[in-house]
Scaffold this active site. Structure first.
Site, PDB file in Angstrom:
ATOM      1  N   SER A  98       0.829  -1.202   0.000  1.00 10.63           N
ATOM      2  CA  SER A  98       0.000   0.000   0.000  1.00 10.63           C
ATOM      3  C   SER A  98       0.867   1.256   0.000  1.00 10.63           C
ATOM      4  O   SER A  98       1.571   1.534  -0.952  1.00 10.63           O
ATOM      5  CB  SER A  98      -0.967  -0.020   1.175  1.00 10.63           C
ATOM      6  OG  SER A  98      -1.863   1.062   1.118  1.00 10.63           O
ATOM      7  N   ASP A 244      -4.113   5.689  -2.618  1.00 14.16           N
ATOM      8  CA  ASP A 244      -2.865   5.100  -2.176  1.00 14.16           C
ATOM      9  C   ASP A 244      -2.488   3.954  -3.124  1.00 14.16           C
ATOM     10  O   ASP A 244      -3.139   3.744  -4.148  1.00 14.16           O
ATOM     11  CB  ASP A 244      -2.953   4.640  -0.718  1.00 14.16           C
ATOM     12  CG  ASP A 244      -4.045   3.600  -0.475  1.00 14.16           C
ATOM     13  OD1 ASP A 244      -4.772   3.262  -1.426  1.00 14.16           O
ATOM     14  OD2 ASP A 244      -4.174   3.133   0.672  1.00 14.16           O
ATOM     15  N   ASP A 246      -2.606   0.623  -3.308  1.00 10.87           N
ATOM     16  CA  ASP A 246      -3.518  -0.462  -3.690  1.00 10.87           C
ATOM     17  C   ASP A 246      -4.951   0.040  -3.806  1.00 10.87           C
ATOM     18  O   ASP A 246      -5.877  -0.753  -3.887  1.00 10.87           O
ATOM     19  CB  ASP A 246      -3.423  -1.625  -2.709  1.00 10.87           C
ATOM     20  CG  ASP A 246      -3.813  -1.253  -1.282  1.00 10.87           C
ATOM     21  OD1 ASP A 246      -3.742  -0.061  -0.940  1.00 10.87           O
ATOM     22  OD2 ASP A 246      -4.167  -2.161  -0.503  1.00 10.87           O
ATOM     23  N   ASP A 248      -7.313   1.126  -1.971  1.00 14.64           N
ATOM     24  CA  ASP A 248      -8.455   0.834  -1.101  1.00 14.64           C
ATOM     25  C   ASP A 248      -8.829   2.053  -0.259  1.00 14.64           C
ATOM     26  O   ASP A 248      -9.802   2.020   0.497  1.00 14.64           O
ATOM     27  CB  ASP A 248      -8.200  -0.381  -0.208  1.00 14.64           C
ATOM     28  CG  ASP A 248      -7.002  -0.226   0.714  1.00 14.64           C
ATOM     29  OD1 ASP A 248      -6.264   0.774   0.587  1.00 14.64           O
ATOM     30  OD2 ASP A 248      -6.793  -1.116   1.566  1.00 14.64           O
TER      31      ASP A 248
END
Length: 457
Positions: A98, A244, A246, A248
């Protein structure tokens, strides 16, 4: 028998090398499959340079248990969540660090139905087996196949949350941060265009690049926000969206380039869902609560407070049937998305809200920010967190009208409120302060608390 220090409360994170490497990733994946009795597991990864080798190790660990591996390739964590539920798999693993530094990576893991792993049972059992390596004998028959239908199904799921016919022309600046978001966003944008959505996009740092030439994508950090803010203003965009690594987490900027703190986005999304489902339950974290609670109560909903952290928010949605849950850290959870967090659904819903209300994002949040000003999260490094909390309690005991210990310490003084949480892994205290209507008092309250927290003895 060496300890596995990469195990955190509900996921895996570690420095590459001693804390996390291919051998450790393979052991964790094999333990994951054995503990869950998994026959089918979804696997994906972010664009970091180390992720491909780690995901190959994860697959090897799963294959040793005879599992069928559904390979998503490069994708966001929420695509793994969706695919785990969609394909009725027994679990899912995303290799991602992340927003962590370049020398880190990790694994985000869920079980059947994309339910979070229980920190006190599932995670401990996986850690114990990965540490001991007392695995069952390897099983033949494990296979890997590409999950070609996954992205199309994911796009359908995301777009099901928005009424495309209600959208109005708007220009949106998109900053993918060279993370995993670019290709997934492109698929969503294509789906929107096919449905006639009158949206136009300007893309920044769009290509996935594990070297992160424009810096590690973490828009929550103030030093990372000017890039998106300046691009919004330069493009004359109506809205800015950044993610960010990834994706999410979803971060929003208004047309002035102003970063919109996550707690106000939670309030807006609560409004969206209560218009669609009156009297629904809305879950929120305990750090900044007054703005969200006022909106939910006024609109006839039921606010539900849960501990900070994705495992706790997801479980609260499952336990209460809440339609939506949000954290000030920009994680947003949706009952009809397997109770998981998504970084794509929130901005779409905000665009729909802007169209229905006929106002800008700045107009939507300015009044709320004035009514319920907040400090944002402030971290303190102290030698004795318990002593620091005791000093705060002693100084404020005569002013406190309500106390809550859901997650750390929350004190309500009537006109202002604080949340003080100890880090589980470092000698850190995390402070949040909110007030009713007097923004000038935020700084004064923070200064008072800072003196108490930093005091010695």
């Amino acid at each position: 028998m060496s300890k596995l220090t990469c195990f955190k409360a509900y996921d895996i994170r570690g420095r590459l090398g001693a804390e996390l490497n291919e051998d450790i990733a393979q052991r964790i994946a094999r333990a994951f499959s054995e503990v869950l009795g998994a026959e089918r597991v979804v696997v994906g990864h972010d664009p970091r340079a180390s992720s491909k080798a780690l995901v190959d190790a994860v697959k090897a660990g799963l294959l040793a248990t005879g599992a069928e591996v559904l390979d998503l390739g490069l994708c966001g964590t929420e695509e793994m969540y969706h695919a785990t539920a969609y394909f009725e798999a027994d679990g899912g693993i995303e290799v991602t660090a992340s927003h962590n530094p370049m020398d880190y990576n990790g694994l985000k893991m869920v079980k059947r139905g994309s339910a979070p792993l229980d920190p006190k049972t599932d995670m401990l059992a996986i850690k114990a087996l990965a540490t001991s390596q007392n695995f069952a004998p390897a099983k033949p028959g494990g296979t890997v196949r590409l999950a070609k239908a996954a992205r199309g199904a994911y796009v359908q799921a995301v777009l099901s949350f928005v009424d495309v016919a209600a959208l109005k022309p708007i220009k949106i600046l998109i900053n993918a941060g060279n993370g995993a978001a670019g290709p997934s966003f492109d698929a969503i944008a294509e789906g929107l265009a096919k449905r006639g959505a009158p949206l136009s996009f300007i893309c920044l740092n769009h290509e996935p690049d594990g070297s992160f030439p424009n810096g590690i994508p973490n828009p929550l950090l103030p030093e990372n926000q000017p890039m998106t803010a300046n691009a919004v203003r330069a493009a004359g965009a109506d809205l800015g969206v950044a993610w960010d690594g990834d994706f999410d987490r979803c971060f929003l900027f208004d047309h002035l380039g102003r970063f919109v703190p996550g707690e106000y986005v939670v309030g807006l999304l609560a409004e969206v869902f209560l218009a669609k489902e009156p009297a629904a339950r809305i879950v929120h974290d305990p750090r900044i609560i007054w703005n969200t609670q006022e909106i939910v109560n006024r609109l006839g909903g039921v606010p539900v407070m849960a501990r900070t952290g994705h495992a706790y928010l997801k479980q609260a949605l499952r336990d209460t049937g809440a339609v939506y849950g949000g954290e000030m850290s920009a994680h947003h959870y949706f009952r009809d998305f397997a109770c998981c967090d998504s970084g794509m659904i929130p901005w779409l819903l905000i665009v729909e809200l802007m169209a229905r209300r006929g106002v800008s994002l700045a107009d939507l949040v300015s009044e709320r920010m004035a009514a319920f000003p907040s400090s944002g999260e402030i971290n303190f490094q102290v030698a004795d967190t318990g002593a620091a909390v005791a000093r705060v309690l002693a100084a404020l005991k005569e002013e406190v009208v309500a106390r809550d210990d859901t997650d750390g310490l929350s004190l309500d003084m009537g006109t202002w409120r604080l949340s003080l949480r100890s880090s589980n892994t470092e000698p850190l205290l995390r402070l949040n302060v909110e007030l009713r209507g007097d923004a000038a008092l935020v700084a004064a309250s923070v200064a008072r608390l800072r003196a108490l927290i930093d005091a010695q003895g």
